[in-house]
Scaffold this motif. Sequence first.
Motif, short mmCIF file in Angstrom:
data_model
loop_
_atom_site.label_atom_id
_atom_site.label_comp_id
_atom_site.label_asym_id
_atom_site.label_seq_id
_atom_site.Cartn_x
_atom_site.Cartn_y
_atom_site.Cartn_z
N ALA A 50 17.54 48.71 11.58
CA ALA A 50 16.83 47.53 12.11
C ALA A 50 17.34 46.25 11.46
O ALA A 50 17.15 45.17 11.99
CB ALA A 50 15.33 47.66 11.90
N ARG A 51 17.97 46.40 10.28
CA ARG A 51 18.35 45.20 9.52
C ARG A 51 19.82 45.19 9.16
O ARG A 51 20.29 44.35 8.39
CB ARG A 51 17.49 45.10 8.26
N VAL A 52 20.59 46.15 9.73
CA VAL A 52 22.04 46.19 9.50
C VAL A 52 22.67 44.96 10.16
O VAL A 52 22.15 44.50 11.19
CB VAL A 52 22.62 47.49 10.12
N ASN A 56 26.35 40.30 5.32
CA ASN A 56 26.25 38.84 5.49
C ASN A 56 24.92 38.31 4.97
O ASN A 56 24.54 37.19 5.29
CB ASN A 56 26.45 38.48 6.96
N LYS A 57 24.19 39.10 4.20
CA LYS A 57 22.88 38.67 3.70
C LYS A 57 22.95 38.27 2.23
O LYS A 57 23.88 38.64 1.52
CB LYS A 57 21.85 39.78 3.92
N SER A 58 21.96 37.52 1.77
CA SER A 58 21.96 37.06 0.39
C SER A 58 21.60 38.22 -0.55
O SER A 58 21.00 39.21 -0.13
CB SER A 58 20.95 35.94 0.21
N THR A 61 17.87 39.17 -0.66
CA THR A 61 17.45 39.96 0.51
C THR A 61 17.92 41.40 0.39
O THR A 61 17.18 42.34 0.67
CB THR A 61 17.99 39.29 1.79
N TYR A 65 15.44 44.70 0.35
CA TYR A 65 15.56 45.79 1.31
C TYR A 65 15.84 47.12 0.61
O TYR A 65 15.28 48.16 0.95
CB TYR A 65 16.68 45.49 2.32
N LYS A 131 32.81 41.00 3.55
CA LYS A 131 32.72 39.74 2.79
C LYS A 131 31.75 39.84 1.63
O LYS A 131 32.03 39.36 0.53
CB LYS A 131 32.23 38.61 3.72
N LEU A 159 36.27 42.24 10.52
CA LEU A 159 36.39 42.75 11.89
C LEU A 159 36.55 44.27 11.96
O LEU A 159 36.42 44.86 13.04
CB LEU A 159 37.56 42.07 12.62
N THR B 49 18.65 34.76 10.78
CA THR B 49 19.90 35.24 10.19
C THR B 49 19.72 36.43 9.24
O THR B 49 20.69 37.14 8.97
CB THR B 49 20.59 34.10 9.43
N ALA B 50 18.48 36.66 8.76
CA ALA B 50 18.26 37.83 7.90
C ALA B 50 18.25 39.11 8.74
O ALA B 50 18.43 40.20 8.20
CB ALA B 50 16.93 37.71 7.15
N ARG B 51 18.01 38.97 10.07
CA ARG B 51 17.86 40.18 10.89
C ARG B 51 18.82 40.20 12.07
O ARG B 51 18.73 41.06 12.94
CB ARG B 51 16.41 40.27 11.37
N VAL B 52 19.78 39.23 12.09
CA VAL B 52 20.79 39.20 13.13
C VAL B 52 21.67 40.44 13.00
O VAL B 52 21.89 40.90 11.89
CB VAL B 52 21.63 37.90 13.02
N GLU B 166 34.86 35.12 13.35
CA GLU B 166 35.94 35.23 12.36
C GLU B 166 37.13 34.35 12.69
O GLU B 166 38.18 34.47 12.06
CB GLU B 166 36.38 36.69 12.22
N ASP B 251 17.70 33.59 6.38
CA ASP B 251 18.55 33.92 5.24
C ASP B 251 19.73 32.98 5.25
O ASP B 251 20.22 32.58 6.32
CB ASP B 251 19.04 35.37 5.33
N MET B 252 20.20 32.59 4.06
CA MET B 252 21.28 31.60 3.97
C MET B 252 22.42 32.14 3.12
O MET B 252 22.19 32.63 2.02
CB MET B 252 20.72 30.33 3.32
N THR B 253 23.64 32.05 3.66
CA THR B 253 24.83 32.34 2.86
C THR B 253 25.85 31.24 3.16
O THR B 253 25.66 30.45 4.08
CB THR B 253 25.46 33.70 3.22
N SER B 255 28.69 31.49 4.54
CA SER B 255 29.33 31.60 5.85
C SER B 255 28.43 30.99 6.94
O SER B 255 28.92 30.58 7.99
CB SER B 255 29.68 33.05 6.18
N GLN B 275 10.77 31.61 5.91
CA GLN B 275 10.46 33.01 6.21
C GLN B 275 9.45 33.09 7.34
O GLN B 275 8.56 32.27 7.45
CB GLN B 275 9.92 33.72 4.96
#
Lengths: 280, 280
Positions: A50-52, A56-58, A61, A65, A131, A159, B49-52, B166, B251-253, B255, B275
Amino acid sequence: MRGRCSRPRMMSQNQKSIGVFDSGLGGLTVLREIHRQLPGENLIYFGDTARVPYGNKSSATIIRYSREIVRFLLARDVKAIVVACNTASSYALDAIRDMTDIPVLGVIDPAVRSLTHKAKAGSVAGLIATKGTISSGAYEKALKGNHGSQQLISKACPLLVPLIEEGYAESKAAELILRDYLEPLAAAGTEYLLLGCTHYPLIAITILRLYPQFKLIDSAEETAIELRTLLSDRGLMRDAQAASVELFVSDMTDSMRALQQLFFQSNVDKFEVAQVGDDH
Amino acid sequence: MRGRCSRPRMMSQNQKSIGVFDSGLGGLTVLREIHRQLPGENLIYFGDTARVPYGNKSSATIIRYSREIVRFLLARDVKAIVVACNTASSYALDAIRDMTDIPVLGVIDPAVRSLTHKAKAGSVAGLIATKGTISSGAYEKALKGNHGSQQLISKACPLLVPLIEEGYAESKAAELILRDYLEPLAAAGTEYLLLGCTHYPLIAITILRLYPQFKLIDSAEETAIELRTLLSDRGLMRDAQAASVELFVSDMTDSMRALQQLFFQSNVDKFEVAQVGDDH
């Protein structure tokens, strides 16, 4: 050890399951290797689909998780935890070890230790990963921690995961993108190449077609070897002919069934949705 | 309308902000177009962005996440909500409209209405989008709802988002993958091609280089046109020279700052973490 009657629910430590988790299903390549090397072990896998992706997460976070998933595995009384996710292995190992006394293995240290044993001192080694893993510097840290003198040249390859998941691992497009990513590593004289993402064993054949001089180090294989040694040393091995493999995911779609086959390549006893964390 | 003194905190409806959200930052192409066509409107954007991404998640999960974000926007007293995400527009519009009386626009209906106006009755039209959007059947449903007689040929293009993010949108690898995706649509005689994902305007130039016969329909542009008409019809337009654009992300990174520039292409007044949901 107590008698059966007085504590009927007590299970001896070595009979317990091994918990394995990843941000998604890529960690199934690690599970597959553990299952291959330790066929008598019951395995419980959690994929946070659900959160993959975590890449790209901090870090905050990723740690939050990971702790939620570890609580899920500890509630199932596992005897060891394998963090089959490079991003979580980069950021969350210390936070997880603070939660429990059972052994906790990441996928980074086993791969790095293998490199330090195989590669010549001072030689150039390559690292490819997401990354998040690259920017964490976790492989450099692990190399230092293991007193490795190899020079690590890193390349983030964001990629590759989508290309693999979409069945493009052996395509011309993948070759073009791999050349973009790997040419600097080849030019620098890379001999050993660390596959720093659980998906990458599935694109290894294309990498070796383009760069036959590379020797690949696969963290799935190395992690399973270290886990086997650890269980054996501590008398925690489950000596049985058969074992169960149970998969839990935080979200289920049709494509996840296809990915389960792609990564694990055999059937499992259970594959169902389970929720973790405070939001459920 | 009440006088100012009796209800000092009451803001007239047309002065309020417009809320826009997406699973990530791709919806900024919609925000950019709204900002271009309605430069006097204050805009509040939420990117999850935390769950994208949402595209590979189940409908129940997508609805739950969307409702959490809408609560965040309603707490900021917005006068209209734009769901700048095809996946959420596919699954969550009804659930959102159950929560509020303010206008709620998705990105699918505006694009489909534009198609029904422009394309010949019975002609073949193409649709490219993520897997989630395609499998939702939302475009077919919208076409039927708008009494369109065009034949829709759909193709899920899951690799385009990562290629765009990318910086590979104009690469040879992107061309090869686009040919794989679009050749069946060209062979079927596609004239109009719906870009069913907010990222895709950024790969439009490569699509047109390969298939100059295609006429592209961009949902960002069409949604902004419908929003402008809707605000004008209801007397909700904010007539001002300047306006603020505020971005919130879960969520912030680093990128994400690069993606903000890639998609919005100008500066914003605020870009910070917020949040949503029960898990925070």
